[in-house]
Design an enzyme around this catalytic site. Structure first.
Site, PDB file in Angstrom:
ATOM      1  N   SER A   1      11.878   0.645   6.994  1.00 47.79           N
ATOM      2  CA  SER A   1      11.405  -0.660   6.550  1.00 47.79           C
ATOM      3  C   SER A   1      12.581  -1.615   6.612  1.00 47.79           C
ATOM      4  O   SER A   1      13.702  -1.219   6.296  1.00 47.79           O
ATOM      5  CB  SER A   1      10.877  -0.542   5.106  1.00 47.79           C
ATOM      6  OG  SER A   1      10.044  -1.605   4.784  1.00 47.79           O
ATOM      7  N   ARG A   2      12.293  -2.864   7.008  1.00 45.01           N
ATOM      8  CA  ARG A   2      13.408  -3.813   7.103  1.00 45.01           C
ATOM      9  C   ARG A   2      13.854  -4.272   5.724  1.00 45.01           C
ATOM     10  O   ARG A   2      15.001  -4.583   5.497  1.00 45.01           O
ATOM     11  CB  ARG A   2      12.991  -5.010   7.964  1.00 45.01           C
ATOM     12  CG  ARG A   2      12.691  -4.609   9.411  1.00 45.01           C
ATOM     13  CD  ARG A   2      11.891  -5.663  10.101  1.00 45.01           C
ATOM     14  NE  ARG A   2      10.712  -6.032   9.308  1.00 45.01           N
ATOM     15  CZ  ARG A   2       9.840  -6.959   9.652  1.00 45.01           C
ATOM     16  NH1 ARG A   2      10.013  -7.627  10.758  1.00 45.01           N
ATOM     17  NH2 ARG A   2       8.803  -7.226   8.894  1.00 45.01           N
TER      18      ARG A   2
ATOM     19  N   ILE B   1       0.831  -1.211   0.000  1.00 45.09           N
ATOM     20  CA  ILE B   1       0.000   0.000   0.000  1.00 45.09           C
ATOM     21  C   ILE B   1       0.867   1.264   0.000  1.00 45.09           C
ATOM     22  O   ILE B   1       0.478   2.280  -0.591  1.00 45.09           O
ATOM     23  CB  ILE B   1      -1.020   0.000   1.172  1.00 45.09           C
ATOM     24  CG1 ILE B   1      -2.115   1.013   0.902  1.00 45.09           C
ATOM     25  CG2 ILE B   1      -0.360   0.257   2.522  1.00 45.09           C
ATOM     26  CD1 ILE B   1      -2.914   0.771  -0.340  1.00 45.09           C
TER      27      ILE B   1
ATOM     28  N   ASP C   1     -10.108  -7.773   6.477  1.00 42.82           N
ATOM     29  CA  ASP C   1      -9.177  -6.727   6.013  1.00 42.82           C
ATOM     30  C   ASP C   1      -9.845  -5.900   4.911  1.00 42.82           C
ATOM     31  O   ASP C   1      -9.906  -4.680   5.008  1.00 42.82           O
ATOM     32  CB  ASP C   1      -7.839  -7.330   5.559  1.00 42.82           C
ATOM     33  CG  ASP C   1      -6.893  -6.242   5.098  1.00 42.82           C
ATOM     34  OD1 ASP C   1      -6.237  -5.620   5.952  1.00 42.82           O
ATOM     35  OD2 ASP C   1      -6.849  -5.966   3.882  1.00 42.82           O
TER      36      ASP C   1
ATOM     37  N   LYS D   1      -5.542   1.836   7.745  1.00 46.75           N
ATOM     38  CA  LYS D   1      -6.591   1.011   8.327  1.00 46.75           C
ATOM     39  C   LYS D   1      -6.115  -0.449   8.376  1.00 46.75           C
ATOM     40  O   LYS D   1      -5.271  -0.799   7.559  1.00 46.75           O
ATOM     41  CB  LYS D   1      -7.897   1.110   7.530  1.00 46.75           C
ATOM     42  CG  LYS D   1      -7.809   0.881   6.029  1.00 46.75           C
ATOM     43  CD  LYS D   1      -7.519  -0.439   5.409  1.00 46.75           C
ATOM     44  CE  LYS D   1      -8.231  -1.659   5.767  1.00 46.75           C
ATOM     45  NZ  LYS D   1      -7.940  -2.794   4.814  1.00 46.75           N
TER      46      LYS D   1
HETATM   47  P1  NAP Z   1       2.482  -5.508   2.991  1.00 48.25           P
HETATM   48  O1  NAP Z   1       2.653  -5.407   1.529  1.00 48.25           O
HETATM   49  O2  NAP Z   1       2.701  -6.815   3.665  1.00 48.25           O
HETATM   50  O3  NAP Z   1       3.454  -4.409   3.623  1.00 48.25           O
HETATM   51  C1  NAP Z   1       3.538  -4.214   4.999  1.00 48.25           C
HETATM   52  C2  NAP Z   1       4.810  -3.481   5.351  1.00 48.25           C
HETATM   53  O4  NAP Z   1       4.928  -3.434   6.769  1.00 48.25           O
HETATM   54  C3  NAP Z   1       6.039  -4.137   4.813  1.00 48.25           C
HETATM   55  O5  NAP Z   1       6.759  -3.146   4.114  1.00 48.25           O
HETATM   56  C4  NAP Z   1       6.859  -4.569   6.015  1.00 48.25           C
HETATM   57  O6  NAP Z   1       8.117  -3.995   5.824  1.00 48.25           O
HETATM   58  C5  NAP Z   1       6.202  -3.915   7.196  1.00 48.25           C
HETATM   59  N1  NAP Z   1       6.035  -4.936   8.242  1.00 48.25           N
HETATM   60  C6  NAP Z   1       5.416  -6.116   8.143  1.00 48.25           C
HETATM   61  N2  NAP Z   1       5.484  -6.795   9.299  1.00 48.25           N
HETATM   62  C7  NAP Z   1       6.202  -6.020  10.112  1.00 48.25           C
HETATM   63  C8  NAP Z   1       6.659  -6.170  11.427  1.00 48.25           C
HETATM   64  N3  NAP Z   1       6.406  -7.294  12.128  1.00 48.25           N
HETATM   65  N4  NAP Z   1       7.366  -5.182  11.975  1.00 48.25           N
HETATM   66  C9  NAP Z   1       7.666  -4.081  11.264  1.00 48.25           C
HETATM   67  N5  NAP Z   1       7.261  -3.888  10.003  1.00 48.25           N
HETATM   68  C10 NAP Z   1       6.551  -4.843   9.447  1.00 48.25           C
HETATM   69  O7  NAP Z   1       1.054  -5.017   3.450  1.00 48.25           O
HETATM   70  P2  NAP Z   1       0.130  -3.893   2.792  1.00 48.25           P
HETATM   71  O8  NAP Z   1      -0.796  -4.508   1.822  1.00 48.25           O
HETATM   72  O9  NAP Z   1       0.960  -2.765   2.354  1.00 48.25           O
HETATM   73  O10 NAP Z   1      -0.772  -3.540   4.053  1.00 48.25           O
HETATM   74  C11 NAP Z   1      -0.311  -2.728   5.108  1.00 48.25           C
HETATM   75  C12 NAP Z   1      -1.519  -2.057   5.747  1.00 48.25           C
HETATM   76  O11 NAP Z   1      -2.192  -1.280   4.737  1.00 48.25           O
HETATM   77  C13 NAP Z   1      -2.556  -3.050   6.278  1.00 48.25           C
HETATM   78  O12 NAP Z   1      -3.093  -2.571   7.488  1.00 48.25           O
HETATM   79  C14 NAP Z   1      -3.625  -3.073   5.195  1.00 48.25           C
HETATM   80  O13 NAP Z   1      -4.915  -3.349   5.721  1.00 48.25           O
HETATM   81  C15 NAP Z   1      -3.550  -1.644   4.681  1.00 48.25           C
HETATM   82  N6  NAP Z   1      -4.050  -1.497   3.297  1.00 48.25           N
HETATM   83  C16 NAP Z   1      -3.629  -2.351   2.322  1.00 48.25           C
HETATM   84  C17 NAP Z   1      -4.186  -2.224   1.033  1.00 48.25           C
HETATM   85  C18 NAP Z   1      -3.755  -3.117  -0.103  1.00 48.25           C
HETATM   86  O14 NAP Z   1      -4.336  -3.033  -1.195  1.00 48.25           O
HETATM   87  N7  NAP Z   1      -2.746  -3.960   0.042  1.00 48.25           N
HETATM   88  C19 NAP Z   1      -5.145  -1.250   0.782  1.00 48.25           C
HETATM   89  C20 NAP Z   1      -5.476  -0.365   1.784  1.00 48.25           C
HETATM   90  C21 NAP Z   1      -4.931  -0.505   3.042  1.00 48.25           C
HETATM   91  P3  NAP Z   1       9.466  -4.715   6.155  1.00 48.25           P
HETATM   92  O15 NAP Z   1       9.220  -6.196   6.239  1.00 48.25           O
HETATM   93  O16 NAP Z   1      10.364  -4.318   5.033  1.00 48.25           O
HETATM   94  O17 NAP Z   1       9.871  -4.099   7.455  1.00 48.25           O
END
Ligand code: NAP
Length: 311
Positions: free
Chosen positions: A39-40, A17, A171, A93
């Protein structure tokens, strides 16, 4: 370099996102420069990149605003530390893993005098505010929510989403609930729920919710992550004077079948304009009703086991 009218922003969690929406919205918008990324595994070109959140907090005290784009289970500790360090905080969110965490963050932000913005991106879709205005003063007879999408397409490789605290089909489902609670006045009440858990997963792949509005109108929601082909994100509201339909996740608004509102996706552009406005007026915006509805669905939900989900 940030010009005086633009706000220097740190962004934590460079994942899907952040790349799809936050980074382009800040680059194209008038209010924020992402000057730090934490970010890691991810990086943002041109930003000061950190892999350790604590190291960032220690070294970049000059930054006053942060956007948390990490999953909900790690959001609380990150938000708490940011608040304690005096940052204004934007949270993707869902705002936290539990209502307790969300309420605690609200209190901590209030005490610290920082801005807390718990975003619900779907509330910023083109049709949502016009829908709220059209419904104002009308009698709502019934609401039907259909939110069906393909998890393989929208959440590839996201293991966290299936773990305890990952929300599963809620989600995306919480996006529908965020629209519902923006356009229907009062508190929505969950009466019962049915949750379908794949036998190899900790979170549901589908859910049916029976709810009612504060005034007693029935509200049904069907969330399903197994939909291939065309995807459905629809909310239909039957009233005493016409039928409202929000389609495509709130992007399009129809009244009695006639298209009223459509246009390009501006959800995250509006989110960042709102965050800038909140920072400048020193106000918070943290409504947790959608999260409470998800919690109530888990409290009232019957559990059904369905076939294993293999990505
Ligand atoms: P994602 O692609 O898995 O990315 C999550 C990020 O958070 C990664 O860059 C990861 O970075 C970091 N992260 C994950 N676990 C972590 C931990 N234990 N400690 C620290 N950092 C951590 O997920 P995403 O889809 O972007 O979703 C993230 C949020 O946005 C969620 O709450 C989701 O509901 C919301 N969202 C997503 C979308 C969508 O279309 N995907 C749409 C709207 C809102 P590192 O591993 O590099 O640290």
């Amino acid at each position: 370099m940030t010009t005086p009218s633009r706000i220097a922003l740190a962004l934590a969690g460079v994942g899907k996102i952040a790349r799809d929406q936050h980074i382009p919205s800040c680059a194209e918008g008038a209010d924020f420069d992402i000057t730090v990324a934490i970010s890691r595994n991810g990086r943002i070109d041109g930003a000061d990149n950190f892999t350790s959140y604590d190291e960032f907090l220690e070294k970049r005290r000059d930054i006053r605003a942060i956007s948390l784009c990490t999953p909900p289970d790690v959001r609380f500790e990150m938000a708490k530390k940011a608040i304690a360090s005096g940052f204004d905080v934007l949270m993707e969110k869902p705002p936290a893993a539990t209502i307790g965490e969300a309420e605690a963050l609200r209190e901590l932000a209030e005490k610290a005098g920082v801005v807390l913005f718990a975003t619900w991106h779907s509330r910023f879709a083109n049709g949502v505010e016009p829908a709220r205005q059209w419904l104002d003063g009308k009698t709502i007879r019934k609401v039907e929510i259909t939110w069906k999408e393909d998890v393989r397409r929208w959440h590839p490789g996201q293991a966290w989403i299936w773990e305890a605290g990952g929300f599963g089909v809620f989600d995306p489902g919480i996006n529908a609930l965020s629209i519902l609670t923006a356009i229907i006045p009062g508190q929505t009440i969950v009466e019962k729920a049915s949750l379908a858990f794949p036998e190899n997963r900790q979170q549901p792949i589908a859910a049916s919710l029976k709810m009612k509005s504060a005034e007693g109108a029935p509200i049904n929601a069907e969330f399903d992550w197994r939909q291939e082909g065309p995807q459905t994100w629809d909310i239909v509201v039957e009233t005493n004077s016409g039928l409202l339909r929000l389609a495509k996740g709130g992007a399009e608004l129809y009244i009695d079948g006639e298209l009223q509102v459509e246009g390009p996706d501006r959800e995250y552009a509006r989110i960042y304009s709102r965050f800038a406005e909140l920072i400048r007026s020193r106000r918070s915006d943290a409504d947790f009703q959608p999260l409470r509805l998800v919690a109530d669905a888990f409290l009232t939900g019957e559990r059904h086991t369905v076939e294993a989900f293999i990505e």
